[in-house]
Design a protein around this motif. Structure first.
Motif, PDB file in Angstrom:
ATOM      1  N   LEU A  63       0.833  -1.210   0.000  1.00  0.00           N
ATOM      2  CA  LEU A  63       0.000   0.000   0.000  1.00  0.00           C
ATOM      3  C   LEU A  63       0.861   1.251   0.000  1.00  0.00           C
ATOM      4  N   LEU A  64       2.046   1.163   0.562  1.00  0.00           N
ATOM      5  CA  LEU A  64       2.974   2.301   0.545  1.00  0.00           C
ATOM      6  C   LEU A  64       3.319   2.681  -0.899  1.00  0.00           C
ATOM      7  N   PHE A  65       3.533   1.691  -1.739  1.00  0.00           N
ATOM      8  CA  PHE A  65       3.816   1.937  -3.156  1.00  0.00           C
ATOM      9  C   PHE A  65       2.646   2.673  -3.808  1.00  0.00           C
ATOM     10  N   ILE A  71       0.401  10.158  -4.571  1.00  0.00           N
ATOM     11  CA  ILE A  71       0.997  11.479  -4.303  1.00  0.00           C
ATOM     12  C   ILE A  71       1.622  12.043  -5.574  1.00  0.00           C
ATOM     13  N   ILE A  72       2.392  11.214  -6.280  1.00  0.00           N
ATOM     14  CA  ILE A  72       3.005  11.670  -7.536  1.00  0.00           C
ATOM     15  C   ILE A  72       1.917  12.057  -8.536  1.00  0.00           C
ATOM     16  N   ALA A  73       0.869  11.238  -8.648  1.00  0.00           N
ATOM     17  CA  ALA A  73      -0.221  11.517  -9.592  1.00  0.00           C
ATOM     18  C   ALA A  73      -0.893  12.843  -9.273  1.00  0.00           C
ATOM     19  N   LEU A  74      -1.148  13.088  -7.995  1.00  0.00           N
ATOM     20  CA  LEU A  74      -1.808  14.342  -7.607  1.00  0.00           C
ATOM     21  C   LEU A  74      -0.913  15.550  -7.863  1.00  0.00           C
ATOM     22  N   PHE A  85      -0.312   9.724 -14.663  1.00  0.00           N
ATOM     23  CA  PHE A  85       0.156   8.977 -13.493  1.00  0.00           C
ATOM     24  C   PHE A  85      -1.023   8.444 -12.689  1.00  0.00           C
ATOM     25  N   GLY A  86      -2.140   9.134 -12.728  1.00  0.00           N
ATOM     26  CA  GLY A  86      -3.345   8.638 -12.063  1.00  0.00           C
ATOM     27  C   GLY A  86      -3.846   7.368 -12.723  1.00  0.00           C
ATOM     28  N   ILE A  87      -3.823   7.344 -14.048  1.00  0.00           N
ATOM     29  CA  ILE A  87      -4.246   6.146 -14.785  1.00  0.00           C
ATOM     30  C   ILE A  87      -3.292   4.996 -14.499  1.00  0.00           C
ATOM     31  N   LEU A  88      -2.002   5.274 -14.478  1.00  0.00           N
ATOM     32  CA  LEU A  88      -0.995   4.271 -14.129  1.00  0.00           C
ATOM     33  C   LEU A  88      -1.257   3.719 -12.724  1.00  0.00           C
ATOM     34  N   THR A  89      -1.587   4.613 -11.801  1.00  0.00           N
ATOM     35  CA  THR A  89      -1.884   4.214 -10.426  1.00  0.00           C
ATOM     36  C   THR A  89      -3.116   3.329 -10.362  1.00  0.00           C
ATOM     37  N   VAL A  90      -4.139   3.668 -11.109  1.00  0.00           N
ATOM     38  CA  VAL A  90      -5.358   2.837 -11.148  1.00  0.00           C
ATOM     39  C   VAL A  90      -5.004   1.420 -11.595  1.00  0.00           C
ATOM     40  N   GLY A  91      -4.171   1.321 -12.615  1.00  0.00           N
ATOM     41  CA  GLY A  91      -3.738  -0.006 -13.074  1.00  0.00           C
ATOM     42  C   GLY A  91      -2.999  -0.768 -11.992  1.00  0.00           C
ATOM     43  N   ALA A  92      -2.116  -0.091 -11.256  1.00  0.00           N
ATOM     44  CA  ALA A  92      -1.369  -0.743 -10.173  1.00  0.00           C
ATOM     45  C   ALA A  92      -2.283  -1.157  -9.029  1.00  0.00           C
ATOM     46  N   VAL A  93      -3.296  -0.344  -8.739  1.00  0.00           N
ATOM     47  CA  VAL A  93      -4.267  -0.700  -7.697  1.00  0.00           C
ATOM     48  C   VAL A  93      -5.015  -1.966  -8.108  1.00  0.00           C
ATOM     49  N   PHE A  94      -5.486  -2.025  -9.351  1.00  0.00           N
ATOM     50  CA  PHE A  94      -6.183  -3.220  -9.821  1.00  0.00           C
ATOM     51  C   PHE A  94      -5.273  -4.446  -9.755  1.00  0.00           C
ATOM     52  N   HIS A  95      -3.986  -4.260 -10.066  1.00  0.00           N
ATOM     53  CA  HIS A  95      -3.035  -5.367  -9.968  1.00  0.00           C
ATOM     54  C   HIS A  95      -3.025  -5.940  -8.556  1.00  0.00           C
ATOM     55  N   GLN A  96      -2.932  -5.051  -7.565  1.00  0.00           N
ATOM     56  CA  GLN A  96      -2.881  -5.522  -6.181  1.00  0.00           C
ATOM     57  C   GLN A  96      -4.198  -6.171  -5.754  1.00  0.00           C
ATOM     58  N   SER A 106       1.495  -8.988   5.695  1.00  0.00           N
ATOM     59  CA  SER A 106       2.847  -8.533   6.030  1.00  0.00           C
ATOM     60  C   SER A 106       3.516  -7.843   4.842  1.00  0.00           C
ATOM     61  N   THR A 107       3.122  -8.198   3.636  1.00  0.00           N
ATOM     62  CA  THR A 107       3.634  -7.510   2.445  1.00  0.00           C
ATOM     63  C   THR A 107       2.797  -6.265   2.159  1.00  0.00           C
ATOM     64  N   TRP A 108       1.478  -6.419   2.131  1.00  0.00           N
ATOM     65  CA  TRP A 108       0.605  -5.310   1.727  1.00  0.00           C
ATOM     66  C   TRP A 108       0.738  -4.110   2.649  1.00  0.00           C
ATOM     67  N   PHE A 109       0.871  -4.355   3.939  1.00  0.00           N
ATOM     68  CA  PHE A 109       0.964  -3.260   4.906  1.00  0.00           C
ATOM     69  C   PHE A 109       2.414  -2.932   5.276  1.00  0.00           C
ATOM     70  N   TRP A 110       3.381  -3.436   4.505  1.00  0.00           N
ATOM     71  CA  TRP A 110       4.781  -3.166   4.762  1.00  0.00           C
ATOM     72  C   TRP A 110       5.018  -1.663   4.835  1.00  0.00           C
ATOM     73  N   PRO A 111       5.780  -1.161   5.776  1.00  0.00           N
ATOM     74  CA  PRO A 111       6.598  -1.815   6.805  1.00  0.00           C
ATOM     75  C   PRO A 111       5.928  -1.870   8.189  1.00  0.00           C
ATOM     76  N   LEU A 112       4.617  -1.778   8.270  1.00  0.00           N
ATOM     77  CA  LEU A 112       3.934  -1.739   9.561  1.00  0.00           C
ATOM     78  C   LEU A 112       4.183  -2.983  10.406  1.00  0.00           C
ATOM     79  N   PHE A 113       4.350  -4.151   9.779  1.00  0.00           N
ATOM     80  CA  PHE A 113       4.560  -5.394  10.528  1.00  0.00           C
ATOM     81  C   PHE A 113       6.016  -5.835  10.523  1.00  0.00           C
ATOM     82  N   GLY A 114       6.914  -4.948  10.175  1.00  0.00           N
ATOM     83  CA  GLY A 114       8.337  -5.284  10.131  1.00  0.00           C
ATOM     84  C   GLY A 114       8.929  -4.943   8.781  1.00  0.00           C
TER      85      GLY A 114
END
Length: 188
Positions: A63-65, A71-74, A85-96, A106-114
């Protein structure tokens, strides 16, 4: 999910949303965004730094990514009135979402769990992917659906014709009679 699943499913959803909103979208950015987390993480985690990570889902599957991309898109949209960059971000969100990253907290919320990422001991990553594609319906079905969607887009917009393919490559738009307004911050 692998290659065609990410491209086809993301392309279809974004296309339907853009059609409903009657906005123009650069579908080249949708396609790149739909693959972006894997384009970054697979080479880094499975090949370049495989002795460290042993995982193809690292930084760009967090989610940090996505937050950094937002932020970059805005910032780019505000300064240059460009939503690419907003469209690129939408694509990355759908990927996740398609990767169901919430199941790998532990990956998605990185680095909150270590600071580390889960490690997977896979000797031959290409054979691992191929084996999963051929033996797991949850991987095969989205790949097949995505491939069918990509073929349908190629047929529907006649991308097999050189002039249509060239137009798509140059503009990121599908040649169609449907009139849409370009996505921008200012009314046209």
């Amino acid at each position: 999910m692998l290659f065609f699943g990410h491209i086809g499913l993301t392309l279809l959803v974004v296309f339907l949303i853009a059609l409903a909103l009657k906005i123009g979208v650069d579908y080249r950015l949708v396609i790149v965004g739909s693959l972006l987390p894997d384009l970054i993480d697979k080479p880094l985690g499975e090949y370049i730094f495989s002795s460290i990570f042993h995982n193809g889902r690292i930084f760009a599957h967090t989610l940090l990514f996505i937050a950094v991309l937002v932020i970059i898109a805005l910032l780019v949209a505000k300064k240059y009135r460009y939503w690419g960059f907003g469209i690129l971000t939408v694509g990355a969100v759908f990927h996740q979402v398609e990767d169901q990253m919430w199941n790998a907290a532990s990956t998605w919320f990185w680095p909150l769990f270590g600071w580390g990422f889960p490690q997977h001991e896979i000797d031959n990553y290409i054979m691992y992917l191929l084996s999963n594609l051929l033996s797991r319906l949850d991987i095969f079905a989205p790949e097949l659906a995505g491939a069918v969607i990509v073929v349908a887009f190629i047929a529907r917009f006649r991308l097999y014709r050189p002039e249509n393919a060239r137009a798509f490559i140059l503009t990121g738009r599908f040649a169609d009679r449907t009139k849409v307004k370009p996505l921008s911050l200012v009314k046209q």
